[in-house]
Design an enzyme around this catalytic site. Structure first.
Site, PDB file in Angstrom:
ATOM      1  N   LYS A 205      39.265 -20.519 -10.086  1.00 53.24           N
ATOM      2  CA  LYS A 205      37.883 -20.294 -10.514  1.00 53.24           C
ATOM      3  C   LYS A 205      37.693 -18.855 -11.020  1.00 53.24           C
ATOM      4  O   LYS A 205      38.595 -18.032 -10.922  1.00 53.24           O
ATOM      5  CB  LYS A 205      36.940 -20.600  -9.343  1.00 53.24           C
ATOM      6  CG  LYS A 205      37.091 -21.996  -8.773  1.00 53.24           C
ATOM      7  CD  LYS A 205      36.765 -23.065  -9.800  1.00 53.24           C
ATOM      8  CE  LYS A 205      36.706 -24.489  -9.274  1.00 53.24           C
ATOM      9  NZ  LYS A 205      37.443 -24.853  -8.105  1.00 53.24           N
TER      10      LYS A 205
HETATM   11  C1  LIG Z   1      32.554 -28.416 -10.984  1.00 53.17           C
HETATM   12  C2  LIG Z   1      32.989 -28.068  -9.600  1.00 53.17           C
HETATM   13  N1  LIG Z   1      32.060 -27.821  -8.669  1.00 53.17           N
HETATM   14  C3  LIG Z   1      32.394 -27.488  -7.407  1.00 53.17           C
HETATM   15  C4  LIG Z   1      33.702 -27.410  -7.009  1.00 53.17           C
HETATM   16  C5  LIG Z   1      34.030 -27.082  -5.587  1.00 53.17           C
HETATM   17  O1  LIG Z   1      34.496 -25.797  -5.405  1.00 53.17           O
HETATM   18  P1  LIG Z   1      35.412 -25.487  -4.128  1.00 53.17           P
HETATM   19  O2  LIG Z   1      36.783 -25.956  -4.473  1.00 53.17           O
HETATM   20  O3  LIG Z   1      35.341 -24.011  -3.935  1.00 53.17           O
HETATM   21  O4  LIG Z   1      34.842 -26.228  -2.994  1.00 53.17           O
HETATM   22  C6  LIG Z   1      34.702 -27.661  -7.933  1.00 53.17           C
HETATM   23  C7  LIG Z   1      36.109 -27.583  -7.510  1.00 53.17           C
HETATM   24  O5  LIG Z   1      37.042 -27.727  -8.248  1.00 53.17           O
HETATM   25  C8  LIG Z   1      34.348 -28.006  -9.265  1.00 53.17           C
HETATM   26  O6  LIG Z   1      35.280 -28.266 -10.192  1.00 53.17           O
END
Ligand SMILES: Cc1ncc(COP(=O)(O)O)c(C=O)c1O
Length: 446
Positions: A205
């Site tokens: 990310k």
């Molecule tokens: C669009 C989106 N939202 C939220 C998340 C969740 O993030 P996390 O992996 O930190 O829980 C992801 C994870 O890949 C994602 O692609």
């Protein structure tokens, strides 16, 4: 083993060989090569020193919040946990519906389901790859309690329109900023349109702390509600933190274009060892379906060592954001006057949007062939949302998604192309040269 399975394994091994032999080779995870040995020691020290945990966490939360706006932030162990916490603070539970895009990750849907609410999947807006206001409007019912507005690949979705829709109906708007940090729409940074927003700091990310997430809000009442739970949450287990440190060391050394093949070999070895020796999880692999093994608490707070790491990343962020904007602009420039130009989504030309690129994204009608060509230098297996509710290990049904529910998302997934905007400093030129060649060769046979 079936012939098809054998062919798939052979294909993967051939790609691995290509990654080892091709330098630079680009993935979508850029490690922490910039961290000094002293900074690494500080990160590790934060793991073992509970005395500094609160001050490090507080500093990370304040600094992160300031990147987004004048609200407050709380750090959790994942974006999904920040979403879950926000939904609970809004009182979302059984009998309620939460509207979310089908063009998303399975962990978002599982977080919704874990509140007891029903996820209602809506189609994507092809102009932004984000949440479509028209699709949301069609999905609202008297049971809708919250709408998730997803900003994909760094591109702000039409969140102002979503705000108008949800405000008129008294529904909570939660921005999913997992893939977008620092981009603006009409001069307003994403994260400030909704009642709350969540960010991810997972290693793929925009701001990388290996695992992690942040809940942000400008609503003091909501913040109080959030604090009632967040302050008392446990963090990730000690063993898992140790494995995360191991992963950090590995990515610092190898997750870079000059050694990407070695990084992938090490990852393969790790996953085999994990299977054989049954070692525990490093990442948050317990959330791709609703049921849990209990490998770590859900929700959990971010470990202090990752907040320490996040502070180093935040120090670099202004310069990084400038570089990512510039890389995106360079891609767009390279696509100019080539057959690829017509495939770029409109939002890249929209003066209302200032985009801190995370990935360059467009749809290609012959995406399989295009990705196969890209594989010469880019690890396209990491392309996001090639299937709806990506990563549903126990099937789409287990997360309440029925095949065909979001036809535009499904088609967009089949056609989507991703190029990284998160690239180690100094390694941009060969990537751009490769992109330029690909763009110019468009329309010619493979
Ligand atoms: C669009 C989106 N939202 C939220 C998340 C969740 O993030 P996390 O992996 O930190 O829980 C992801 C994870 O890949 C994602 O692609």
């Amino acid at each position: 083993m079936s012939t098809a399975r054998l062919a798939a394994v052979a294909g993967r091994l051939a790609l691995l060989g290509r990654m080892v032999l091709t330098r630079p080779y680009y993935g979508f995870v850029t490690g922490h090569a910039h961290l000094t040995d002293a900074q690494m020691s500080e990160v590790e020290r934060a793991k073992d020193d509970p005395a500094q945990a609160e001050s490090v966490m507080g500093a990370f939360e304040r600094t992160f919040a300031a990147v987004v706006g004048d609200g407050q932030a709380r750090a959790l162990a994942g974006g999904r946990m920040a979403l879950f916490t926000a939904l609970k603070a809004f009182g979302v539970g059984a009998g309620h519906e939460v509207v979310l895009p089908g063009f998303t990750c399975a962990v978002v849907a599982s977080a919704v389901l874990r509140t007891g609410a029903t996820p209602v999947f809506t189609d994507v807006d092809p102009a932004t790859f984000g949440t479509s206001p028209e699709a949301v409007e069609r999905a609202l019912t008297p049971r809708t309690r919250a709408v998730i507005a997803q900003h994909s690949f760094g591109i702000p979705c039409r969140v102002d329109e979503l705000r108008a829709i949800t405000s008129a109906k008294g529904i909570a708007l939660i921005e999913d900023c997992a893939l977008t940090l620092g981009s603006t729409l009409d001069g307003v940074t994403v994260g400030n349109f909704g009642d709350a927003a969540f960010f991810s700091t997972d290693h793929s990310k925009p701001l990388n702390t290996l695992v992690g997430g942040v809940l942000y809000t400008r609503d003091a009442g909501l913040q109080e509600e959030v604090d009632r739970t967040v302050r008392t949450l446990p963090t990730l287990p000690e063993e898992q933190q140790r494995r995360i440190i191991g992963q950090l060391r590995l990515e610092r050394r190898l997750a870079r274009p000059g050694s990407y093949g070695a990084y992938q070999c090490a990852m393969l070895l790790r996953s085999l060892t994990r299977r054989v020796l049954k070692t525990g999880m490093t990442f948050l692999d317990d959330d791709y379906t609703v049921e849990r093994t209990g490998a770590y608490p859900f929700p959990a707070r971010m470990p202090a060592m990752l907040a320490r790491l996040g502070l180093y990343e935040l120090d670099r962020w202004p310069r990084e954001a400038t570089r990512r904007r510039a890389l995106l602009a360079a891609y767009l420039d390279a696509a100019h006057d080539t057959p690829l130009e017509a495939l770029l989504p409109e939002s890249y030309r929209d003066p209302r949007r200032d985009i801190v690129g995370h990935r360059l994204a467009y749809r290609h009608p012959d995406a399989d062939r295009h990705r196969a060509r890209m594989d010469a230098r880019v690890h396209t297996a990491w392309t996001w949302f090639t299937v709806p509710v990506l990563g549903a290990t126990h099937g789409l049904d287990s997360l309440g998604y029925a095949e065909g529910r979001c036809p535009v998302s499904e088609r967009t997934g089949r056609e989507v192309i991703n190029w990284p905007c998160v690239v180690e400093e100094g390694c941009e030129a060969p990537l751009l040269a490769f992109f330029r060649d690909m763009a110019r060769a468009e329309g010619t046979k493979a």
